[in-house]
Motif scaffolding. Structure first.
Motif, mmCIF file in Angstrom:
data_model
loop_
_atom_site.group_PDB
_atom_site.id
_atom_site.type_symbol
_atom_site.label_atom_id
_atom_site.label_comp_id
_atom_site.label_asym_id
_atom_site.label_seq_id
_atom_site.Cartn_x
_atom_site.Cartn_y
_atom_site.Cartn_z
ATOM 1 N N GLY A 60 0.776 -1.231 0.000
ATOM 2 C CA GLY A 60 0.000 0.000 0.000
ATOM 3 C C GLY A 60 0.809 1.283 0.000
ATOM 4 N N GLN A 61 1.730 1.430 0.927
ATOM 5 C CA GLN A 61 2.476 2.668 1.077
ATOM 6 C C GLN A 61 3.859 2.373 1.617
ATOM 7 N N CYS A 62 4.812 3.195 1.243
ATOM 8 C CA CYS A 62 6.176 3.073 1.739
ATOM 9 C C CYS A 62 6.571 4.397 2.383
ATOM 10 N N ASP A 63 6.794 4.373 3.682
ATOM 11 C CA ASP A 63 7.289 5.551 4.392
ATOM 12 C C ASP A 63 8.785 5.387 4.581
ATOM 13 N N ILE A 64 9.531 6.404 4.219
ATOM 14 C CA ILE A 64 10.983 6.370 4.362
ATOM 15 C C ILE A 64 11.379 7.412 5.399
ATOM 16 N N ILE A 65 11.974 6.947 6.492
ATOM 17 C CA ILE A 65 12.485 7.870 7.504
ATOM 18 C C ILE A 65 13.785 8.419 6.929
ATOM 19 N N PHE A 66 13.776 9.692 6.661
ATOM 20 C CA PHE A 66 14.849 10.319 5.910
ATOM 21 C C PHE A 66 15.944 10.810 6.833
ATOM 22 N N ALA A 67 17.180 10.352 6.570
ATOM 23 C CA ALA A 67 18.302 10.696 7.444
ATOM 24 C C ALA A 67 19.575 10.989 6.659
ATOM 25 N N ASP A 68 19.452 11.723 5.579
ATOM 26 C CA ASP A 68 20.622 11.979 4.748
ATOM 27 C C ASP A 68 20.452 13.319 4.049
ATOM 28 N N SER A 69 21.502 13.770 3.400
ATOM 29 C CA SER A 69 21.412 14.947 2.553
ATOM 30 C C SER A 69 20.590 14.578 1.318
ATOM 31 N N PRO A 70 19.629 15.401 0.925
ATOM 32 C CA PRO A 70 18.792 15.045 -0.225
ATOM 33 C C PRO A 70 19.586 14.697 -1.489
ATOM 34 N N LYS A 71 20.683 15.391 -1.730
ATOM 35 C CA LYS A 71 21.459 15.126 -2.941
ATOM 36 C C LYS A 71 22.253 13.825 -2.866
ATOM 37 N N LYS A 72 22.433 13.257 -1.683
ATOM 38 C CA LYS A 72 23.190 12.013 -1.522
ATOM 39 C C LYS A 72 22.292 10.806 -1.299
ATOM 40 N N ALA A 73 21.044 11.025 -0.951
ATOM 41 C CA ALA A 73 20.153 9.948 -0.525
ATOM 42 C C ALA A 73 19.634 9.112 -1.696
ATOM 43 N N THR A 74 19.724 7.813 -1.568
ATOM 44 C CA THR A 74 19.162 6.925 -2.582
ATOM 45 C C THR A 74 17.663 6.719 -2.377
ATOM 46 N N SER A 75 17.150 7.046 -1.213
ATOM 47 C CA SER A 75 15.711 6.878 -0.965
ATOM 48 C C SER A 75 14.869 7.814 -1.826
ATOM 49 N N ILE A 76 15.434 8.913 -2.269
ATOM 50 C CA ILE A 76 14.715 9.848 -3.136
ATOM 51 C C ILE A 76 14.267 9.149 -4.415
ATOM 52 N N HIS A 77 15.047 8.180 -4.890
ATOM 53 C CA HIS A 77 14.701 7.474 -6.128
ATOM 54 C C HIS A 77 13.342 6.797 -6.026
ATOM 55 N N ALA A 78 13.029 6.246 -4.869
ATOM 56 C CA ALA A 78 11.724 5.600 -4.678
ATOM 57 C C ALA A 78 10.608 6.624 -4.836
ATOM 58 N N LYS A 79 10.790 7.811 -4.298
ATOM 59 C CA LYS A 79 9.777 8.869 -4.386
ATOM 60 C C LYS A 79 9.625 9.349 -5.831
ATOM 61 N N VAL A 80 10.736 9.410 -6.571
ATOM 62 C CA VAL A 80 10.683 9.831 -7.978
ATOM 63 C C VAL A 80 9.887 8.822 -8.806
ATOM 64 N N LEU A 81 10.116 7.532 -8.559
ATOM 65 C CA LEU A 81 9.499 6.484 -9.379
ATOM 66 C C LEU A 81 8.109 6.059 -8.919
ATOM 67 N N SER A 82 7.779 6.299 -7.664
ATOM 68 C CA SER A 82 6.467 5.909 -7.140
ATOM 69 C C SER A 82 5.917 7.000 -6.218
ATOM 70 N N PRO A 83 5.676 8.196 -6.777
ATOM 71 C CA PRO A 83 5.294 9.326 -5.931
ATOM 72 C C PRO A 83 3.957 9.156 -5.219
ATOM 73 N N GLU A 84 3.072 8.346 -5.777
ATOM 74 C CA GLU A 84 1.760 8.167 -5.151
ATOM 75 C C GLU A 84 1.807 7.247 -3.933
ATOM 76 N N GLN A 85 2.863 6.462 -3.795
ATOM 77 C CA GLN A 85 2.926 5.496 -2.697
ATOM 78 C C GLN A 85 4.046 5.743 -1.701
ATOM 79 N N VAL A 86 4.994 6.580 -2.036
ATOM 80 C CA VAL A 86 6.142 6.812 -1.158
ATOM 81 C C VAL A 86 5.979 8.151 -0.456
ATOM 82 N N ARG A 87 6.148 8.119 0.850
ATOM 83 C CA ARG A 87 6.102 9.333 1.665
ATOM 84 C C ARG A 87 7.436 9.439 2.387
ATOM 85 N N LEU A 88 8.030 10.616 2.356
ATOM 86 C CA LEU A 88 9.282 10.850 3.072
ATOM 87 C C LEU A 88 8.964 11.465 4.429
#
Length: 164
Positions: A60-88
């Motif tokens: 259903g949904q993927c929440d990513i607890i964000f703990a990095d610089s936005p420009k270095k974080a690989t978790s941003i890729h999930a939000k780019v590819l699945s914006p409707e299901q990923v919440r940062l």
């Protein structure tokens, strides 16, 4: 060891493909970037004829607890590819004086935005950990109690209701 011929061909084609992409200013925040905006979580500089996929995750949904610089974080890729299901869940970026936080984007832009309502909070960037239903929420990484993905369907609610 020495790469085989197939590796050389794929490296050459990847290099050629990368040349087609160009650095672009993000319409949401004005940040210039190649491939995607690390703050608005949207693709940038996409070459003509290329479609950036929008993925449907198997839960259903993927929440990513964000703990990095936005420009270095690989978790941003999930939000780019699945914006409707990923919440940062951005608890750690605090450079607000320079406007360099994940939640800085204009409300209503296509990518990340601050939650203006409960429904927005499902896919926006939030600044505090939301309340979770323990029957429908699992930690996949990096906790001792993490659940392997294959075990989710057997142990919890239907996958489309699960928050990871």
């Amino acid at each position: 060891g020495k790469p085989d011929a197939g590796d050389v061909v794929s490296q050459a084609s990847l290099t050629e493909e990368m040349r087609r992409w160009h650095r672009t200013e993000c319409p949401g925040c004005g940040q210039s970037a190649l491939f995607y905006c690390a703050f608005c979580c949207t693709p940038l500089g996409v070459p003509e004829g290329v479609d950036v996929p929008r993925l449907r995750l198997p839960f259903g949904q993927c929440d990513i607890i964000f703990a990095d610089s936005p420009k270095k974080a690989t978790s941003i890729h999930a939000k780019v590819l699945s914006p409707e299901q990923v919440r940062l869940v951005d608890l750690f970026t605090s450079d607000t004086h320079s406007n360099r936080t994940l939640s800085r984007c204009v409300k209503g832009s296509d990518g990340c935005r601050e939650a203006a309502s409960i429904s927005d909070a499902k896919v926006a960037v939030v600044r505090e950990i939301p309340k979770y239903d323990s029957a429908k929420t699992v930690v996949m990484f990096p906790d001792d109690g993490s659940v392997p993905f294959g075990d989710l369907a057997m142990e919890f609610a239907p996958l489309e209701e699960i928050t990871v």
